[in-house]
Write a protein that holds these residues in place. Structure first.
Motif, PDB file in Angstrom:
ATOM      1  N   LEU A  31       3.306  -1.491  -9.524  1.00  0.00           N
ATOM      2  CA  LEU A  31       1.938  -1.002  -9.346  1.00  0.00           C
ATOM      3  C   LEU A  31       0.920  -2.134  -9.355  1.00  0.00           C
ATOM      4  N   ASN A  32       1.057  -3.063 -10.294  1.00  0.00           N
ATOM      5  CA  ASN A  32       0.108  -4.172 -10.392  1.00  0.00           C
ATOM      6  C   ASN A  32       0.221  -5.118  -9.202  1.00  0.00           C
ATOM      7  N   VAL A  33       1.448  -5.402  -8.796  1.00  0.00           N
ATOM      8  CA  VAL A  33       1.655  -6.285  -7.637  1.00  0.00           C
ATOM      9  C   VAL A  33       1.086  -5.648  -6.381  1.00  0.00           C
ATOM     10  N   TRP A  34       1.314  -4.345  -6.235  1.00  0.00           N
ATOM     11  CA  TRP A  34       0.810  -3.660  -5.048  1.00  0.00           C
ATOM     12  C   TRP A  34      -0.721  -3.675  -5.003  1.00  0.00           C
ATOM     13  N   SER A  35      -1.349  -3.510  -6.150  1.00  0.00           N
ATOM     14  CA  SER A  35      -2.816  -3.515  -6.175  1.00  0.00           C
ATOM     15  C   SER A  35      -3.374  -4.889  -5.803  1.00  0.00           C
ATOM     16  N   LEU A  36      -2.617  -5.942  -6.103  1.00  0.00           N
ATOM     17  CA  LEU A  36      -3.062  -7.299  -5.792  1.00  0.00           C
ATOM     18  C   LEU A  36      -2.776  -7.704  -4.350  1.00  0.00           C
ATOM     19  N   TYR A  37      -1.665  -7.228  -3.786  1.00  0.00           N
ATOM     20  CA  TYR A  37      -1.173  -7.796  -2.527  1.00  0.00           C
ATOM     21  C   TYR A  37      -1.014  -6.811  -1.373  1.00  0.00           C
ATOM     22  N   SER A  38      -1.301  -5.529  -1.572  1.00  0.00           N
ATOM     23  CA  SER A  38      -1.040  -4.560  -0.508  1.00  0.00           C
ATOM     24  C   SER A  38      -1.792  -4.888   0.782  1.00  0.00           C
ATOM     25  N   LYS A  39      -3.037  -5.308   0.660  1.00  0.00           N
ATOM     26  CA  LYS A  39      -3.807  -5.623   1.871  1.00  0.00           C
ATOM     27  C   LYS A  39      -3.335  -6.903   2.520  1.00  0.00           C
ATOM     28  N   THR A  40      -3.006  -7.890   1.710  1.00  0.00           N
ATOM     29  CA  THR A  40      -2.530  -9.173   2.250  1.00  0.00           C
ATOM     30  C   THR A  40      -1.211  -9.010   2.979  1.00  0.00           C
ATOM     31  N   LEU A  41      -0.289  -8.247   2.386  1.00  0.00           N
ATOM     32  CA  LEU A  41       1.046  -8.101   2.954  1.00  0.00           C
ATOM     33  C   LEU A  41       1.103  -7.081   4.094  1.00  0.00           C
ATOM     34  N   SER A  42       0.323  -6.017   3.980  1.00  0.00           N
ATOM     35  CA  SER A  42       0.254  -4.979   5.009  1.00  0.00           C
ATOM     36  C   SER A  42       1.649  -4.490   5.426  1.00  0.00           C
ATOM     37  N   LEU A  43       2.424  -4.065   4.440  1.00  0.00           N
ATOM     38  CA  LEU A  43       3.823  -3.692   4.700  1.00  0.00           C
ATOM     39  C   LEU A  43       4.008  -2.234   5.114  1.00  0.00           C
ATOM     40  N   LEU A  44       2.964  -1.445   5.044  1.00  0.00           N
ATOM     41  CA  LEU A  44       3.116  -0.029   5.376  1.00  0.00           C
ATOM     42  C   LEU A  44       3.032   0.232   6.874  1.00  0.00           C
ATOM     43  N   ASN A  45       2.566  -0.757   7.612  1.00  0.00           N
ATOM     44  CA  ASN A  45       2.441  -0.604   9.068  1.00  0.00           C
ATOM     45  C   ASN A  45       3.282  -1.663   9.768  1.00  0.00           C
ATOM     46  N   ILE A  46       4.537  -1.328  10.019  1.00  0.00           N
ATOM     47  CA  ILE A  46       5.464  -2.241  10.675  1.00  0.00           C
ATOM     48  C   ILE A  46       5.973  -1.563  11.942  1.00  0.00           C
ATOM     49  N   ASP A  47       5.777  -2.208  13.063  1.00  0.00           N
ATOM     50  CA  ASP A  47       6.170  -1.625  14.355  1.00  0.00           C
ATOM     51  C   ASP A  47       7.638  -1.189  14.350  1.00  0.00           C
ATOM     52  N   GLY A  48       7.881   0.037  14.774  1.00  0.00           N
ATOM     53  CA  GLY A  48       9.237   0.538  14.900  1.00  0.00           C
ATOM     54  C   GLY A  48       9.887   0.977  13.605  1.00  0.00           C
ATOM     55  N   LYS A  49       9.125   0.968  12.500  1.00  0.00           N
ATOM     56  CA  LYS A  49       9.682   1.337  11.207  1.00  0.00           C
ATOM     57  C   LYS A  49       8.870   2.468  10.569  1.00  0.00           C
ATOM     58  N   ASN A  50       9.568   3.387   9.964  1.00  0.00           N
ATOM     59  CA  ASN A  50       8.939   4.367   9.084  1.00  0.00           C
ATOM     60  C   ASN A  50       9.039   3.805   7.676  1.00  0.00           C
ATOM     61  N   VAL A  51       7.905   3.592   7.041  1.00  0.00           N
ATOM     62  CA  VAL A  51       7.887   2.951   5.722  1.00  0.00           C
ATOM     63  C   VAL A  51       7.399   3.938   4.672  1.00  0.00           C
ATOM     64  N   LEU A  52       8.210   4.130   3.631  1.00  0.00           N
ATOM     65  CA  LEU A  52       7.839   4.983   2.505  1.00  0.00           C
ATOM     66  C   LEU A  52       7.627   4.107   1.276  1.00  0.00           C
ATOM     67  N   LEU A  53       6.626   4.441   0.477  1.00  0.00           N
ATOM     68  CA  LEU A  53       6.273   3.628  -0.695  1.00  0.00           C
ATOM     69  C   LEU A  53       6.347   4.459  -1.966  1.00  0.00           C
ATOM     70  N   TRP A  54       7.069   3.947  -2.958  1.00  0.00           N
ATOM     71  CA  TRP A  54       7.054   4.526  -4.312  1.00  0.00           C
ATOM     72  C   TRP A  54       6.542   3.444  -5.246  1.00  0.00           C
ATOM     73  N   LYS A  55       5.428   3.748  -5.931  1.00  0.00           N
ATOM     74  CA  LYS A  55       4.824   2.765  -6.831  1.00  0.00           C
ATOM     75  C   LYS A  55       5.455   2.866  -8.216  1.00  0.00           C
ATOM     76  N   ALA A  56       5.930   1.734  -8.700  1.00  0.00           N
ATOM     77  CA  ALA A  56       6.651   1.686  -9.972  1.00  0.00           C
ATOM     78  C   ALA A  56       5.718   1.286 -11.110  1.00  0.00           C
ATOM     79  N   PRO A  57       5.827   1.942 -12.264  1.00  0.00           N
ATOM     80  CA  PRO A  57       5.115   1.446 -13.447  1.00  0.00           C
ATOM     81  C   PRO A  57       5.492  -0.013 -13.683  1.00  0.00           C
ATOM     82  N   ASP A  58       4.553  -0.779 -14.204  1.00  0.00           N
ATOM     83  CA  ASP A  58       4.798  -2.211 -14.334  1.00  0.00           C
ATOM     84  C   ASP A  58       5.806  -2.528 -15.437  1.00  0.00           C
TER      85      ASP A  58
END
Length: 342
Positions: A31-58
């Protein structure tokens, strides 16, 4: 059996995920890593891939049955298939947990990991041990399930606090005592980042030789038997607990012969060790022995494998009775009580 280990820049991580041979990526992110890096990494939008995200307690909080059930239900309810690929984003606890999810889902799907802490980069993400914790002890419920890829990006270290850096460096102390080459690089004083590749290569070589830990891989448990007990008893960071475990083993089995060497490594790695939590107090023998008896490395109701330092770069694995350990603690009671970081 081994993982593909790549050292890369953060900018390339999205492309690494795009190259996976699947149309379904299941991200388990701290959860903490995602809050820091989700915009930088932009992993939810990858061409040709369906991406599912489960946020883990730290941290270690994620490693229980409740979260394991939650993550599995979340993914399985979304029509996961056999070629789905789990990707872990986080520290050692997140990779332990993610690998466990991957090992159990549909009797095992592929997974990869992006370690974001020093501890996970040098140790926890390497080797294919996956697990959750039990109220009885750390990592008692687990499996062996190798990640396909380990993408190491040291830029993540820039947002770690000193406590996390010290914990990761605690595992490097272990490597320095297991490997003369790593020890030699530390003694002249060294930047921690420069040691990551050496530690990764050392562990991967050992794991490749002995994946299921029937022989040489046992040496990687150096300091961990007492370390896990200390971690559980005092709620200290994992790597710091391992260092205290190493120091205890030195007192019990080497009469403190290597204490100066160990503290020199600690100093050169700039580890904020603090004082031992039992300094000038009675060592909690009964509780520690209880944890040891429930450790994964027990080989019978009365024996446990311990890794003992013979010299820098050389250890041996001894099968030791619990009564012998308890007697050694009793004999060295005063030395243990006075053990400190100075």
């Amino acid at each position: 059996m081994s993982s593909r280990i790549e050292f890369c820049k953060m900018d390339f991580l999205k492309e690494k995920l795009r190259s996976l041979d699947t149309d379904l990526i299941l991200i388990v992110a701290d959860l903490n890593v995602w809050s820091l890096y989700s915009k930088t990494l932009s992993l939810l939008n990858i061409d040709g891939k369906n991406v599912l995200l489960w946020k883990a307690p730290d941290g270690e909080k994620v490693k229980d049955f409740e979260n394991l059930s939650s993550a599995l239900d979340f993914f399985l309810s979304r029509n996961v298939h056999r070629k789905a690929h789990v990707v872990s984003l986080g520290g050692g606890a997140t990779s332990d947990f993610s690998g466990m999810v991957a090992a159990l889902m549909l009797r095992g799907v592929k997974w990869s990991t992006i370690p974001t802490t020093l501890l996970s980069m040098v140790d926890a993400a390497i080797g294919g041990k996956v697990a959750i914790n039990s109220p009885q002890g750390k990592n008692l419920i687990g499996a062996f399930h190798h990640p396909e890829n380990i993408w190491v990006c040291d830029s993540f270290l820039e947002t770690l606090d000193q406590k996390e850096i010290s914990s990761g460096a605690g595992e490097i102390v272990k490597y320095a005592l297991l490997s003369r080459d790593i020890y030699a690089k530390i003694i002249p004083d060294v930047e921690v980042k420069s040691l990551i590749k050496d530690c990764v290569q050392f562990k991967e070589e050992v794991v490749t030789e002995d994946f299921k830990e029937t022989g040489r891989r046992k040496i990687l448990n150096f300091g961990h038997t007492f370390g896990h007990a200390i971690e559980k008893e005092y709620h200290l960071p994992h790597g710091i607990s391992v260092v205290w475990g190493i120091l205890l083993m030195d007192i019990l089995f080497n009469d403190g012969k290597y204490k100066a060497d160990i503290f020199k490594i600690i100093e050169n790695l700039n580890i904020d060790l603090g004082e031992s939590p039992w300094l000038n107090k009675e060592f909690p023998v009964e509780n520690i022995m209880l944890y040891l008896r429930k450790d994964k490395k027990t080989t019978s109701s009365e024996l446990i494998d311990l890794v003992v330092l013979k010299e820098i770069g050389n250890v041996e694995i001894l099968s030791v009775s619990f009564s012998e350990i308890e007697n050694k603690i009793s004999d060295k009671k005063e030395d243990i009580k006075k053990l400190c970081s100075i």
